[in-house]
Each structure stands twice: as structure tokens, then as C-alpha cells.
Design a protein around this motif. Structure first.
Motif, PDB file in Angstrom:
ATOM      1  N   ALA A 103       0.900  -1.238   0.001  1.00 28.30           N
ATOM      2  CA  ALA A 103      -0.109   0.068  -0.066  1.00 28.30           C
ATOM      3  C   ALA A 103       0.905   1.172   0.057  1.00 28.30           C
ATOM      4  N   LEU A 104       1.893   1.349   0.633  1.00 28.74           N
ATOM      5  CA  LEU A 104       2.961   2.542   0.854  1.00 28.74           C
ATOM      6  C   LEU A 104       3.562   2.958  -0.533  1.00 28.74           C
ATOM      7  N   ALA A 105       3.695   1.710  -1.242  1.00 24.91           N
ATOM      8  CA  ALA A 105       4.492   1.712  -2.738  1.00 24.91           C
ATOM      9  C   ALA A 105       3.401   2.219  -3.462  1.00 24.91           C
ATOM     10  N   VAL A 106       2.170   1.604  -3.535  1.00 18.63           N
ATOM     11  CA  VAL A 106       1.185   2.218  -4.332  1.00 18.63           C
ATOM     12  C   VAL A 106       0.910   3.811  -4.140  1.00 18.63           C
ATOM     13  N   VAL A 107       0.900   4.271  -2.862  1.00 17.57           N
ATOM     14  CA  VAL A 107       0.710   5.674  -2.666  1.00 17.57           C
ATOM     15  C   VAL A 107       1.976   6.381  -3.375  1.00 17.57           C
ATOM     16  N   ALA A 108       2.986   5.930  -3.146  1.00 21.28           N
ATOM     17  CA  ALA A 108       4.363   6.760  -3.403  1.00 21.28           C
ATOM     18  C   ALA A 108       4.222   6.889  -5.218  1.00 21.28           C
ATOM     19  N   GLY A 204       8.413  13.355  -1.328  1.00 21.49           N
ATOM     20  CA  GLY A 204       7.911  12.656  -0.357  1.00 21.49           C
ATOM     21  C   GLY A 204       8.020  11.245  -0.959  1.00 21.49           C
ATOM     22  N   SER A 205       7.296  11.169  -2.329  1.00 20.97           N
ATOM     23  CA  SER A 205       7.136   9.878  -2.976  1.00 20.97           C
ATOM     24  C   SER A 205       8.584   8.902  -2.865  1.00 20.97           C
ATOM     25  N   VAL A 206       9.653   9.638  -3.168  1.00 19.16           N
ATOM     26  CA  VAL A 206      10.930   8.943  -3.212  1.00 19.16           C
ATOM     27  C   VAL A 206      11.143   8.440  -1.730  1.00 19.16           C
ATOM     28  N   ILE A 207      10.931   8.985  -0.690  1.00 17.09           N
ATOM     29  CA  ILE A 207      11.325   8.767   0.767  1.00 17.09           C
ATOM     30  C   ILE A 207      10.214   7.476   1.037  1.00 17.09           C
ATOM     31  N   VAL A 208       9.051   7.740   0.811  1.00 18.52           N
ATOM     32  CA  VAL A 208       7.923   6.368   1.075  1.00 18.52           C
ATOM     33  C   VAL A 208       8.235   5.607   0.372  1.00 18.52           C
ATOM     34  N   THR A 209       8.866   5.503  -0.827  1.00 17.69           N
ATOM     35  CA  THR A 209       9.284   4.358  -1.506  1.00 17.69           C
ATOM     36  C   THR A 209      10.269   3.639  -0.786  1.00 17.69           C
ATOM     37  N   ARG A 210      11.232   4.197  -0.386  1.00 12.49           N
ATOM     38  CA  ARG A 210      12.491   3.792   0.300  1.00 12.49           C
ATOM     39  C   ARG A 210      11.718   2.932   1.659  1.00 12.49           C
ATOM     40  N   TRP A 211      11.122   3.365   2.226  1.00 12.66           N
ATOM     41  CA  TRP A 211      10.447   2.863   3.372  1.00 12.66           C
ATOM     42  C   TRP A 211       9.591   1.600   3.102  1.00 12.66           C
TER      43      TRP A 211
END
Length: 301
Positions: A103-108, A204-211
Motif C-alpha cells: 500500500a505504501l508503494a502504491v501511494v508513493a 515525499g514519494s521517493v522517501i516513502v518508496t524507500r520505506w
């Protein structure tokens, strides 16, 4: 037919994470996040702020992720002793964490696509309204982070709850996006740097992708029954082979819960001993919660 009581040789297969306090706090965060999500999506749509909309969308997926977290807790508890699951429901919480990472990856990805679009085709922004709602969102995220951080930190060292960790990561991602939104909106209002709004969405999308990738790396090996780390595997083999003329001919060790391992070990020896002897050799390895040992007598002279 064997008619004696076999209870002493049986054991529970309940390896699921028990975290009632974390489950209860996740519910509180879910309610707070849902309320803020609705406010930010409405305000972001009216004001035209991509950073604020991104935060609202982010929260929407986090609401879904928190629901997955709560469902995982409930399902694991309900089916803890269900014989249909060979090794219990210990992996349900891990699966919840994996689903949340997706879900995090999709949001990113959504944040990246929409932010890039807004960067190419800028839109007017109502800064005052957007900033006000973004600040409220940040405050809600901070409250959520504190609610989940206590439980996450308490369980991290000895009982790693991947389900709760995923929920905590979602709250942190929300807080980060809110913070970036506020920075971008303030820069746009006072310095005329409107382009920072979509840029912060991309950051923000890059950071969330890493998480998301980090969380996937933690959960996917468990779901795929990856073997235990080589150094622990070597120590286990050494414990058996240091006794008599034992040789380990086959060994499989995999996780069946957040902190529980199952092991199937085949031993070859000239002078076999009772199974309890080999179990005693492995007693120091307390993470081996489900152990099966096969002892073979070597016929070679």
C-alpha cells in the motif's frame, strides 16, 4: 493401538504475536487518520494544493493499511488454534505488514505521477486554507506516531511485531508528507515558489518508496520461508556435531512467526541416542519453537 495419554508429547502451535495494547492503539489512530483524511482531501481539492492532496491520498491508503493491521490481529487471534494451519497463524501479522508495504508503494507511485503532472501543468493554490489543514494533519500524525511508537519500541527488540511496525511506518510517512506540504505551501505563499509544492510531492514519494522497500525486505523473506541466517545455522550445526560423532546430513530452519522458528534436522551417527538427547543439545537456541529431529544410524565401518 497406543492407548496411553500422549499429551506430554504434544504442544501448542500458537506462534502468533499477542499485542492487545498495540491493537487498541492502532484503532485509535485509524479513527484519527480517517477524520483527517476526509478533511485534507476536501481542502486539497478546493485549494488546489498537490502537497495537501497527496497527504490526503496518503492518509486514505493508511486508513486501509490500519484496517489490514486490525484484521490481521483479529484473524490471527481467532484462528490461533485452528488445525487447518500447520504452524498456526504466526505469519498473519507478517502478511499484514507485507500488505501495508505494498500500500505504501502504491501511494508513493500515485504521489509521483500526480506531482509530476502538477509540475508540468501548474495550478493555482489557496495557500491559507491549505496550510491550516496541513498543520492539523501534521498534529494528528504526531499524535498517532506517539501512540504507536511506545508499543513499537517496546516490542522491537524481543518480539518484533511486523504488523504494528507497518502501521507505525504509515504514520511516519503521513507525518513526513504533511511536513513537506507545509514547507512547500509556506515557500509558495511568502516567496512565490509555487513549484516547490509538486517538488515536495516528488521528494515525499521517493522517501516513502524507500520505506516501503525496507518493510518488504523485512517481511517477504519470512513469507517465503527463507532459511535462518548462516551464522545461526552454523552454530546449530556445530552444537550437534560437537557431540560424539554426530553429522548433520540435512537441515531446514524457517520462521513460522515474528520471532519463532521451525526446524527439521537429520542427524547421522554410529551410536544413536534418544531424541531428548539431541533436543538438549539445542536447548540454548530458544527461538527454535517447533523442532523435528531425525536420527539415522550410520552402517559404514
Amino acid at each position: 493401538m497406543h492407548e496411553q495419554n500422549i499429551a506430554p508429547w504434544q504442544h501448542s502451535h500458537d506462534f502468533a504475536m499477542k499485542n492487545a495494547k498495540g491493537e487498541r492503539r492502532t484503532l485509535y489512530v485509524l479513527i484519527l487518520t480517517a477524520i483527517t483524511m476526509v478533511a485534507e482531501i476536501i481542502a486539497g481539492t478546493i485549494s488546489g494544493s498537490m502537497a495537501l492532496l497527496a497527504d490526503g491520498w496518503h492518509m486514505a491508503t493508511h486508513v486501509a493499511a490500519f484496517m489490514i493491521t486490525l484484521f490481521a490481529y483479529h484473524y490471527a487471534r481467532k484462528h490461533a488454534n485452528d488445525p487447518a494451519f500447520s504452524f498456526g497463524t504466526g505469519k498473519v501479522n507478517v502478511l499484514g505488514g507485507f500488505a501495508s508495504a505494498i500500500a505504501l508503494a502504491v501511494v508513493a507511485l500515485l504521489m509521483l505521477v500526480e506531482s509530476t503532472h502538477r509540475l508540468i501543468e501548474p495550478q493555482s493554490i489557496s495557500f491559507d486554507d491549505a496550510i491550516a489543514v496541513a498543520v492539523i494533519g501534521l498534529l494528528i500524525n504526531i499524535i498517532g506516531a506517539f501512540l504507536l511508537k511506545d508499543e513499537h519500541s517496546h516490542h522491537h527488540d524481543h518480539h518484533h511485531d511486523h504488523n504494528l511496525h507497518a502501521a507505525y511506518m504509515h504514520v511516519l510517512a503521513d507525518a513526513l508528507t504533511s511536513l513537506l506540504a507545509i514547507f512547500a505551501l509556506l515557500a509558495g505563499k511568502f516567496a512565490g515558489l509555487d513549484w516547490l509544492d509538486p517538488v515536495m510531492g516528488i521528494v515525499g514519494s521517493v522517501i516513502v518508496t524507500r520505506w516501503a522497500i525496507s518493510l518488504l525486505k523485512q517481511t517477504s523473506p519470512i513469507l517465503l520461508d527463507r532459511n535462518i541466517e548462516p551464522r545461526f545455522r552454523q552454530k546449530i550445526v556445530a552444537s550437534i556435531e560437537s557431540d560424539a560423532d554426530n553429522r548433520v546430513s540435512d537441515i531446514h530452519i524457517w520462521k513460522i512467526g515474528a520471532n519463532h522458528y521451525s526446524a527439521i534436522i537429520a542427524v547421522v551417527t554410529h551410536e544413536p541416542k534418544p531424541i531428548e538427547h539431541y533436543r538438549a543439545l539445542l536447548a540454548p537456541f530458544r527461538q527454535l519453537s517447533h523442532l523435528t529431529i531425525e536420527v539415522n544410524q550410520c552402517q559404514e565401518h
